[in-house]
Design a protein around this motif. Structure first.
Motif, PDB file in Angstrom:
ATOM      1  N   SER A 161       0.793  -1.359  -0.197  1.00 27.55           N
ATOM      2  CA  SER A 161       0.088  -0.181  -0.097  1.00 27.55           C
ATOM      3  C   SER A 161       0.909   1.164   0.042  1.00 27.55           C
ATOM      4  O   SER A 161       2.177   1.248   0.186  1.00 27.55           O
ATOM      5  N   LYS A 162       0.080   2.312  -0.198  1.00 26.35           N
ATOM      6  CA  LYS A 162       0.937   3.690  -0.158  1.00 26.35           C
ATOM      7  C   LYS A 162       1.298   3.962   1.178  1.00 26.35           C
ATOM      8  O   LYS A 162       2.452   4.416   1.567  1.00 26.35           O
ATOM      9  N   GLN A 163       0.681   3.252   2.150  1.00 26.38           N
ATOM     10  CA  GLN A 163       1.152   3.509   3.755  1.00 26.38           C
ATOM     11  C   GLN A 163       2.321   2.789   3.853  1.00 26.38           C
ATOM     12  O   GLN A 163       3.219   3.262   4.708  1.00 26.38           O
ATOM     13  N   ARG A 201       4.750   2.251   1.452  1.00 28.41           N
ATOM     14  CA  ARG A 201       5.584   2.816   0.987  1.00 28.41           C
ATOM     15  C   ARG A 201       5.995   4.307   1.737  1.00 28.41           C
ATOM     16  O   ARG A 201       7.177   4.497   1.959  1.00 28.41           O
ATOM     17  N   ARG A 202       5.243   4.785   2.678  1.00 29.94           N
ATOM     18  CA  ARG A 202       5.376   5.919   3.323  1.00 29.94           C
ATOM     19  C   ARG A 202       6.329   5.449   4.594  1.00 29.94           C
ATOM     20  O   ARG A 202       7.158   6.089   4.910  1.00 29.94           O
TER      21      ARG A 202
END
Length: 146
Positions: A129-131, A133-134
């Motif tokens: 997810s983007k989370q 990745r962050r």
């Protein structure tokens, strides 16, 4: 500091390369011939290809890693071996492997494998997810600067 990437199943090679360039770190991606791709064509990245034997990429990473380096892998067994060499280890999802959490993670992996061998189904990993990745980016920056 050099950054070594267990490239066989790493979903964020592009992000790792971008961050490594930004923080002036050398990147080496180690992959088995079975996972080789000419998709990565970046002169700032060294690519090492190993044979398809099980654990060949892991053994190469262990032999290349030095104290203070950063290895990106999702392999708990490899992480445990690297921690003994005082290597910083980070998963592509941003999980920092430490001497405090590695025994628990290995025990959890063993328990899940035992359940699967006895016929039980276990839940696989969620979609990246983007989370994730962050979280990876934040942990990467913290480890590179420490």
């Amino acid at each position: 500091m050099q950054i070594l990437v267990d490239g066989d199943a790493c979903p964020i090679k592009d992000l790792i390369i971008d961050l490594a360039v930004k923080y002036s770190c050398r990147v080496t991606i180690i992959s088995s011939i079975a996972h080789w791709s000419n998709r990565l064509n970046d002169k700032s990245v060294k690519e090492v290809t190993v044979d398809s034997n099980p654990e060949a990429a892991d053994m190469k990473i262990i032999n290349l890693a030095c104290s203070g380096d950063l290895v990106i892998t999702q392999d708990y067994g490899l992480a445990a071996l690297l921690l003994e060499q005082e290597v910083k280890v980070l998963s592509p999802r941003g999980k920092v492997f430490t001497n405090q959490n590695i025994d628990y993670l290995l025990a959890k992996r063993h328990h899940s494998a035992k359940l699967r061998r006895s016929g039980h189904k276990t839940k696989g990993p969620s979609q990246y997810s983007k989370q994730d990745r962050r979280r990876f980016k934040t942990a990467f920056i913290k480890l590179v600067n420490s």
